[in-house]
Scaffold this motif. Structure first.
Motif: not given
Ligand code: WTA
Length: 642
Positions: A263-268, A475-478, A480-489
């Motif tokens: 959801s931001t310009g930078k690909p994951k 890669y290089g941004d753990h 963001r991994y937490i925020d994107t997939y493990f924070s909402a729930y």
């Protein structure tokens, strides 16, 4: 049958072949996931050394490891063992773009040699374990071979779909600091020849990390050549040894990075590791496609996407299957091409995307009837929800109502198929992906963020327990991994999809609930497209929404605000801009010039409103009183009505 017995007896030659076995596997995996997966992993693969610990995880920190301490090389399991036991069996069968041209068959013995040659070539170029290698190639055998060659020596492959622009390619190369790029001079796509090398040249102007480019001279374009950087790959392969010992990898050593939209310009850059990915892609391939020895399996995806990684290369080869790899497109030389290939190769399992099915269904049915499709046993679909009409057409015209359809729901992040029916064991239901694979703990969440208790329900789709092939990080941004997939729930992996569940527990995926739009099966983040549009001199800001499209599933619709009064921009110039920044896969179907965008008081664009108006819904837009500028909505409606 007692749990222990099912596991040990079934796992050795693990195939779920009845409803009862599926239920038993579900129960076994639920009761003791570690035993379930470790039995399968132990019995199904060659390990240099057993693992120390089956599973370690903490979803709050997004930390997951499977089989840590276990030493393995995925290519030994894909290649060496079959090169020994059935060297002359076909591994990859490659069909070129032009049906008049000769295809190539690689037996397991030949594929192993080809991979070893490529692996030795990479080593000569100084690539070693842990280095990142970018592959920007069309669907030619060198792509599959390069993927496996990286895995052979422990280099991390980062395949970039050869439809991305120079800028998108550069962003991916830099994000992973790739030291080497493998590309071809060009690509055949239907009747067109695409120049890939010049895209690489342009990308590399902003990539300092790349020291060499190995070029497959394939289509014969007279490419620009940078002395000292560009190297003709073929002579290196010819001279390389076809023996290359497999690097000993830890199960948790990275296998590859694959980028997906966010959801931001930078690909994951989703990072997948070795042992868990191997275990889960092999398991799902075997069970979802019910592949039997001697079958010919065909997945029409591109290896540039996760479907190609998991179900053209790794999953099939781990099972010793024959996997068909196709360079071309469904429409060339005509819309009968897929059916001609199914007849030619006597394809038994066929796996494609709803967008292709819809396009093919629009073409004349006589193009289907010209061919003998009686070899087909299982049909698959992936990438977006399949609508009822397309499902029925696929079932009747292609499967002749005798082939189970597996509607497989999964993601780049999940590595393998998560929800699907299992042919012969669980029923296919139109528009439903149906049941989570045994071992997958799916959950629906309500608006309060709690798991929905009722069986029949709608909600946001989450997964409540680790599975072996889940991505380990961005890669290089753990963070963001937490925020994107493990924070909402908290405590769950959030998929970004919404789903309905019926009273028998079957899931129907309703679509993305975030800023990702799936167009023709390609995930497109709104942000990079909006960023590209906003670079236009006359455009101040923009918002993209998806609107329904009968072939692509969704089409892109843009609302743009020009910087000055009376200024005009055209759809084609904006598309040219997007194509250069993102790639030709992202194109607007509709563009509206509007006076302003509806925004919340905190400045966020209310896409919900634009989505409705873009689809032609002008009333019941929900509460617009919280908007900073509610009056803008009327003027947008006027424009769209226009
Ligand atoms: C969507 C592709 C409905 C979904 C393997 C998911 C699907 C996204 C299905 C991931 C399906 C994939 N039914 N929707 N059978 N399969 N999707 O990362 O929105 O390219 O989150 O992986 O595609 O797309 P990706």
């Amino acid at each position: 049958m007692p749990l222990q017995e099912i596991l040990l007896h079934k796992m050795a030659n693990f195939r779920l072949s009845s409803k009862k076995e599926v239920v038993q596997a579900q129960e076994a995996a639920m009761q003791n996931p570690e035993m379930f997966w470790s039995s399968y992993a132990k019995e199904s693969f060659h390990w240099f050394t057993p693992w120390d610990r089956v599973l370690d995880y903490d979803f709050h920190k997004a930390k997951v490891s499977w089989f840590e301490g276990g030493k393995v090389n995925i290519t030994v399991n894909c290649l060496d063992r079959y090169a020994q036991t059935k060297p002359n069996a076909r591994a990859i069968v490659w069909e070129p773009n032009n049906p008049e041209d000769e295809g190539i068959v690689y037996t397991y013995a030949e594929l192993l040699c080809a991979v070893n040659k490529m692996a030795n070539t990479l080593k000569q170029q100084g690539v070693s374990k842990g280095d990142r290698v970018c592959l920007y190639l069309p669907m030619i055998p060198e792509l599959a071979i390069a993927v496996l060659a990286c895995a052979r020596i422990g280099a991390i492959h980062s395949v970039v779909f050869a439809g991305f622009s120079a800028q998108a390619l550069a962003a991916r190369i830099n994000d992973a600091s790739c030291s080497l790029v493998i590309c071809s001079d060009g690509a055949n796509r239907g009747s067109k020849v695409l120049d890939l090398k010049s895209i690489v040249d342009e990308a590399l102007q902003s990539c300092d990390c790349v020291s060499h480019v190995l070029v497959v001279k394939y289509v014969g374009l007279d490419s620009h050549w940078v002395e000292g950087r560009d190297i003709d790959l073929k002579p290196l392969l010819t001279n390389a040894s076809d023996v290359c010992e497999a690097e000993v990898m830890d199960a948790e050593d990275p296998l590859f990075i694959l980028y997906t939209s966010g959801s931001t310009g930078k690909p994951k850059g989703m990072l997948h590791t070795t042992g868990g990915y191997m275990t889960y892609t092999a398991y799902t391939f075997q069970n979802v496609f019910q592949y039997e020895e001697g079958d010919v399996y065909w997945c029409t995806a591109d290896i540039g996407w996760i479907t190609g990684h998991s179900y053209i290369v790794y999953g099939p080869l781990l099972n010793g299957a024959t996997t068909l790899m196709f360079e071309g497109v469904p429409s060339y030389p005509d819309y009968g091409r897929f059916w001609a290939m199914i007849e030619k190769y006597q394809v038994n399992q066929f796996y494609t995307a709803p967008t292709a099915i819809r396009a093919l269904a629009k073409a004349s049915d006589s193009l289907v009837d010209d061919y003998d499709l009686s070899s087909l046993k299982v049909l698959g679909t992936v990438g977006e929800p399949i609508n009822e009409e397309a499902w029925q057409w696929y079932n009747k015209r292609i499967g002749k109502e005798k082939c189970p359809i597996v509607d497989t729901w999964w993601q780049t992040e999940t590595g393998g198929i998560m929800i699907s029916s299992i042919p012969g064991s669980t029923p296919s239901i139109p528009t439903f992906a149906t049941q989570p694979m045994p071992g997958i703990q799916a959950q629906l969440m309500d608006d309060k963020g709690q798991p929905v208790q009722n069986k029949e329900a709608s909600g946001k789709l989450c997964i409540g327990f680790p599975w072996p092939s889940m991505a380990r990080t961005i890669y290089g941004d753990h963070q963001r991994y937490i925020d994107t997939y493990f924070s909402a729930y908290p405590g769950y992996y959030f998929t970004g999809d919404g789903a309905d569940r019926d009273d028998e527990g079957n899931y129907r995926i309703t679509g993305r609930v975030d800023d990702v739009i799936i167009v023709s099966g390609h995930n497109l983040g709104t942000a990079p497209i909006e960023d590209a549009i906003n670079e236009h001199d006359l455009i101040a800001e923009s918002a993209i929404v998806g609107i329904p499209h009968d072939v692509k599933g969704n089409a892109l619709c843009a609302f743009v605000v020009c910087s000055g009064d009376g200024e005009q921009v055209t759809l084609s110039e904006v598309n040219a801009l997007i194509s250069s920044k993102v790639g030709p896969i992202a194109k607007l179907d509709v563009l509206y010039m509007v006076k302003g965008l509806p925004k919340t008081r905190s400045g966020k664009i209310m896409r919900r409103i634009l989505r409705k108006v873009g689809q032609g819904q002008f009333t019941n837009l929900g509460d617009i009183s919280t908007l900073l500028n509610p009056d803008v909505v009327d003027s947008i409606i006027q424009t769209v009505r226009g």
